[in-house]
Scaffold this active site. Structure first.
Site, PDB file in Angstrom:
ATOM      1  N   LEU A 527      35.047  32.994  23.298  1.00 50.15           N
ATOM      2  CA  LEU A 527      36.321  32.531  23.833  1.00 50.15           C
ATOM      3  C   LEU A 527      36.213  32.063  25.270  1.00 50.15           C
ATOM      4  O   LEU A 527      36.991  31.234  25.717  1.00 50.15           O
ATOM      5  CB  LEU A 527      37.375  33.643  23.741  1.00 50.15           C
ATOM      6  CG  LEU A 527      37.723  34.136  22.328  1.00 50.15           C
ATOM      7  CD1 LEU A 527      38.700  35.289  22.407  1.00 50.15           C
ATOM      8  CD2 LEU A 527      38.292  33.001  21.496  1.00 50.15           C
ATOM      9  N   GLY A 528      35.275  32.628  26.034  1.00 53.08           N
ATOM     10  CA  GLY A 528      35.115  32.261  27.440  1.00 53.08           C
ATOM     11  C   GLY A 528      34.213  33.234  28.151  1.00 53.08           C
ATOM     12  O   GLY A 528      33.717  34.213  27.569  1.00 53.08           O
ATOM     13  N   GLY A 531      32.515  36.124  35.783  1.00 48.85           N
ATOM     14  CA  GLY A 531      31.561  36.984  36.470  1.00 48.85           C
ATOM     15  C   GLY A 531      31.382  38.330  35.804  1.00 48.85           C
ATOM     16  O   GLY A 531      30.347  38.976  35.934  1.00 48.85           O
ATOM     17  N   PHE A 532      32.405  38.789  35.046  1.00 50.80           N
ATOM     18  CA  PHE A 532      32.348  40.084  34.378  1.00 50.80           C
ATOM     19  C   PHE A 532      31.476  40.040  33.139  1.00 50.80           C
ATOM     20  O   PHE A 532      30.998  41.065  32.669  1.00 50.80           O
ATOM     21  CB  PHE A 532      33.763  40.507  33.968  1.00 50.80           C
ATOM     22  CG  PHE A 532      34.447  39.483  33.106  1.00 50.80           C
ATOM     23  CD1 PHE A 532      34.196  39.405  31.752  1.00 50.80           C
ATOM     24  CD2 PHE A 532      35.330  38.576  33.674  1.00 50.80           C
ATOM     25  CE1 PHE A 532      34.808  38.446  30.964  1.00 50.80           C
ATOM     26  CE2 PHE A 532      35.947  37.615  32.890  1.00 50.80           C
ATOM     27  CZ  PHE A 532      35.680  37.551  31.536  1.00 50.80           C
ATOM     28  N   GLY A 533      31.290  38.860  32.544  1.00 50.80           N
ATOM     29  CA  GLY A 533      30.559  38.735  31.294  1.00 50.80           C
ATOM     30  C   GLY A 533      31.236  37.744  30.374  1.00 50.80           C
ATOM     31  O   GLY A 533      31.857  36.790  30.839  1.00 50.80           O
ATOM     32  N   VAL A 535      33.640  36.871  26.688  1.00 51.02           N
ATOM     33  CA  VAL A 535      34.665  37.364  25.774  1.00 51.02           C
ATOM     34  C   VAL A 535      34.502  36.684  24.419  1.00 51.02           C
ATOM     35  O   VAL A 535      34.311  35.471  24.347  1.00 51.02           O
ATOM     36  CB  VAL A 535      36.085  37.082  26.321  1.00 51.02           C
ATOM     37  CG1 VAL A 535      37.142  37.572  25.341  1.00 51.02           C
ATOM     38  CG2 VAL A 535      36.275  37.760  27.677  1.00 51.02           C
ATOM     39  N   ASP A 642      43.695  39.841  41.398  1.00 47.12           N
ATOM     40  CA  ASP A 642      43.133  38.595  40.836  1.00 47.12           C
ATOM     41  C   ASP A 642      44.132  37.939  39.891  1.00 47.12           C
ATOM     42  O   ASP A 642      43.767  37.484  38.797  1.00 47.12           O
ATOM     43  CB  ASP A 642      41.815  38.876  40.106  1.00 47.12           C
ATOM     44  CG  ASP A 642      40.978  37.609  39.916  1.00 47.12           C
ATOM     45  OD1 ASP A 642      41.206  36.632  40.671  1.00 47.12           O
ATOM     46  OD2 ASP A 642      40.119  37.591  39.020  1.00 47.12           O
TER      47      ASP A 642
END
Length: 838
Positions: A527-528, A531-533, A535, A642
């Site tokens: 899906l996208g 910076g977190f990883g 999805v 954020d």
């Protein structure tokens, strides 16, 4: 019954009334005077008398009928102007088409000038192609005596041939006007030149080649890769003829509504122009010469020109050659190239190097072998020591060979299209190519192996560390059976729950369940990422869709922080916050959320938006309610840090849900903010005190909300480029319009006028209050939501907001009554009232 007076008026009207019909031809018994015209049968073209530009001279010409301006495509007497308005066009008794003065018919200004004997009953007709044709007796293709298309001026129309007639020895070509006021024969000409074995298209400046469009390659001319076919409609096709009678070229249009012409102007610029009926103007689809590389032989012999190359005027030597003055491949001074070494290229191990995507050299020194294929062409060139290059004569046929002897001139490099040229090089150049090919293959392999080894070692260390932490973790791992049971309960709860209520249960999923649900993290389910990883979308066995946030292994977030985030999100239960269903800590850290089919708000408001104003306002209020819950109504005070369009997700009913709490901070009910040395978030949404000093508070989120609200209203990103001087971002652009008293100019044009003016103005006003420089004067989220819902004007006037980056001086307060004088009215009948927050 007519009275005597009415009868006299009727007879007078008949005398002065002009005829309402049009003619397309003239015969021996007819003339065409100044002020009269011929119109082609389909009413495409018109022929008559005209004066170009500011000139008072009169000419016979053809132009497009019923166009906003006279776009003249052909002129009969271009070098013999008429000095007054007494000109007459006629077919005389001998059958000749002539132009003369009415007061002195013996003085012929211009004529068709064909050989005729005796009296003839000839006639002239204007065709729908724009061609003026003189027929013998009847209008038949077999009876054509003379046609205007054989004597073109500056315009190339569809079906108009030009080139060399082998029988009559007549060369047909186009020449520019002398100036916009004088259609006389100018300096520039558009020609089909036959100065070698292969004809080529040229633009000439007098007797000097100005631009070469190259030889025919089976589809178009090699110097015009984009010219032959309209890439959208595919209605234009170019033809090349070489038979016993002629060598010529022309193009056709399959759609009569597609109006196009090619023109060479008095500055030597050739253009292909297509008529845009909607805009009522001509649009250029090709133009040349376009830059230095289009000009003939601009780089000299054995060189190529690339317009994308900034240095060296685009010039660079062909492989195996160096600048003849400097001995380098390229130079600021360029006048051709010579061989790099003095090694023999005649039966001394030489070969050929392919140069792709080029306009092949001038064929004046070339030979055509129409029956040879490309392999036989190579052998032919290799056997002859004078042969410097070869290429396929056609890109559509398997046969056809071009070989060059002597200098290679006017080679052009294209970014798209073009042909392959095979250049003769010595054995040294071939050996260097072999080394380069080996290095090209070997270096990536060595780099890849080293990279894989390095990553593998790093991953092993990371995995061992994670395994040690997992062994000591008190959270237990679930099983697939437990996962299925949990999702069934979740489905039952969702089916029966009331609006706004959710379960606080969070489940620990097994990695095997998540792998199965995401099809082993298939690319098609992605899906996208950020910076977190990454999805992924997943589907559980029971059919429930989920969203899996697979945290990056490079994330600096520790396991304890990850555990705290799970506990935090689990406690946040609100209809405008994304619901956390569970997590997974087997092998890697993952968060499992409810799946929202409409993805992020950014996908809807940026670009071609389909959201009406009512949906945008409802989304805005949903975001506000979610932020009020975080700041005031939850058990702990949460600062998101954020908030932005991509972190607002939309469910199937377009209800907004705030997501991504990886950067959120928890405070006690009495604590409003803190200071950090590690600023995280997204520039453009950060408040000035947070971006510059690291100080964040609930007012930092208010600033982000204000930016987001301006984006929802305008449909543009805060980082967009704006036309207004010094407006470096959306905030500055909106502030400029606010000061000018034109705030509605920022509204997304896709909304048209279907919004309530006072409501939009109130939203802009509130957004500007949210993005104030000082955090102290910004409203809280509760106050901002109240302003949005309250039909009254917000109580305070905004000052210059943050990040405007200009010193405009003190211009005084803005008269808000000017903005709100339409309050209570609607722009569209289908605008509805504000939905109050729940």
């Amino acid at each position: 019954m007519f009275s005597a007076e009415n009868l006299l008026l009727y007879l007078f009207a008949l005398l002065v009334m002009q005829p309402c019909f049009s003619i397309d031809s003239i015969t021996v018994n007819q003339t065409l005077k100044d002020g009269e015209s011929l119109i082609s049968p389909g009413k495409f073209f018109e022929l008559g008398f005209f004066s170009p530009g500011s000139s008072s001279s009169r000419y016979i010409g053809v132009w497009y009928h019923n166009f906003p301006e006279k776009y003249v495509v052909w002129v009969a007497n271009r070098d013999a102007p008429i000095t007054n308005s007494s000109g007459v066009l006629a077919v005389d008794k001998t059958g000749q088409l002539v132009l003369f003065y009415s007061e002195n018919p013996q003085v012929i200004i211009w004529s068709s000038n064909i050989s005729l004997s005796g009296a003839n009953n000839n006639s002239a007709k204007l065709l729908d192609t724009g061609n003026l044709v003189l027929f013998k007796n009847t209008f038949s293709g077999k009876n054509i005596l003379w046609e205007g298309f054989d004597h073109p001026t500056d315009t190339h129309l569809p079906t108009m041939k030009f080139g060399w007639n082998k029988k009559t020895k007549r060369d047909t070509f186009f020449t520019s006007w002398k100036s916009p006021d004088d259609p006389g024969m100018g300096e520039y000409s558009y020609r089909f030149i036959i100065n070698g074995s292969v004809p080529q298209l040229f633009i000439y400046d007098g007797s000097r080649p100005y631009m070469r469009m190259g030889p025919w390659n089976g589809i178009t001319y090699s110097g015009l890769p984009e010219y032959s076919v309209d890439s959208v409609n595919e209605v234009s096709k170019v033809y090349y003829i070489d038979n016993e009678e002629e060598v010529s070229t022309y193009y056709t249009i399959s759609d009569p509504t597609y109006i196009t012409r090619s023109v060479v102007d008095d500055k030597g610029i050739a253009q292909r122009l297509n008529w845009n009926a909607e805009l009522q103007k001509w649009k250029s689809s090709w133009e040349g010469p376009d830059g230095n590389c289009d000009k003939y032989a601009t780089c000299g012999a054995f060189s190529t020109c690339n317009s994308l190359r900034v240095a060296d005027q685009g010039c660079v030597c062909l492989p195996g050659y160096v600048n003849k003055f400097t001995g380098e491949l390229s130079s600021t001074s360029f006048d051709g190239c010579v061989r790099k070494t003095r090694a023999l290229v005649c039966r001394n191990g030489e070969g050929f190097k392919k140069v792709s995507g080029v306009k092949v050299p001038d064929t004046v020194n070339a030979q055509l072998e129409p029956s040879l294929g490309i392999k036989a062409c190579r052998d032919l060139c290799l056997k002859n020591c004078s042969c410097t290059a070869y290429a396929a004569a056609s890109i559509t046929e398997d046969v056809g060979c071009l070989t060059w002897y002597g200098e290679l001139v006017d080679v052009r490099q294209f970014s798209q299209g073009g042909q392959d040229l095979y250049l003769r090089v010595d054995h040294h150049e071939l050996a260097e190519d072999s080394k380069k090919r080996i290095l090209k293959v070997l270096l990536p392999v060595v780099f890849t192996v080293v990279l894989i080894l390095g990553i593998t070692c790093w991953l092993l260390r990371k995995m061992r560390k994670r395994e040690r932490i997992n062994r000591n973790l008190e959270l237990s791992n679930g099983s697939e059976k437990d996962d299925i049971a949990y999702m069934e309960r979740y489905s039952d709860v969702n089916a029966s729950k009331e609006a706004g209520t959710t379960s606080a249960e969070v489940h620990c999923f097994s990695s095997s369940t998540i792998i199965a649900a995401t099809e082993n993290f298939s690319v098609t389910n992605k899906l996208g990422e950020g910076g977190f990883g990454t999805v992924y979308k997943g589907r559980m066995r029971g059919g429930q869709d989920i969203a899996v946030k697979r945290l990056s292994i490079t994330s600096k977030q520790g396991l304890e922080e990850f555990r705290n985030e799970i506990i935090l999100i689990a406690k946040l239960q609100h209809r405008n916050l994304v619901r956390l269903l569970g997590y997974c800590i087997q092998q890697e850290n993952m968060l499992i959320y409810e799946y929202l089919p409409n993805r992020g708000l950014d996908c809807f408001i940026f670009g071609k938006s389909e959201l009406n104003w009512r949906t945008r306002f409802d989304i805005t209020m949903g975001i506000a309610r979610g932020m009020i819950y975080l700041h005031h109504d939850s058990r702990l005070r949460i600062i998101h840090r954020d908030l932005k369009a991509s972190n607002v997700l939309l469910d199937a009913s377009m209800n907004p849900k705030i997501s991504d709490f990886g950067m959120a901070r928890i405070f006690g009910n009495e604590q409003n903010g803190d200071t950090t040395n590690r600023v995280v978030g997204t520039y453009g949404y950060m408040s000035p005190e947070y971006a510059m000093e690291g100080h964040f508070s609930i007012k930092s989120d208010v600033f982000s909300f204000g930016v987001l609200l301006l984006e929802i209203i305008s449909g543009r990103r805060n980082s967009s480029t704006f036309d207004a001087e010094n407006s470096v971002n959306l905030i500055g652009h909106v502030w400029d319009r606010w000061l000018e008293g034109k705030p509605l100019e920022i509204v997304d044009p896709s909304l048209g006028e279907s919004y309530e003016v006072s409501e939009v103005l109130r939203c802009i006003h509130t957004a500007l209050l949210c993005v104030q420089e000082s955090a102290a004067i910004r409203p809280t989220m509760s106050e901002a939501a109240s302003m949005l819902c309250n039909e009254r004007t917000p109580p305070s006037t905004p000052e210059q907001p943050a990040f405007v980056n200009r010193a405009r001086g003190n211009i005084g307060p803005v008269n808000l009554s000017f903005f709100y004088e339409t309050e209570g009215t609607t722009v569209s009948d289908d605008t509805v009232g504000i939905t109050e927050g729940r």
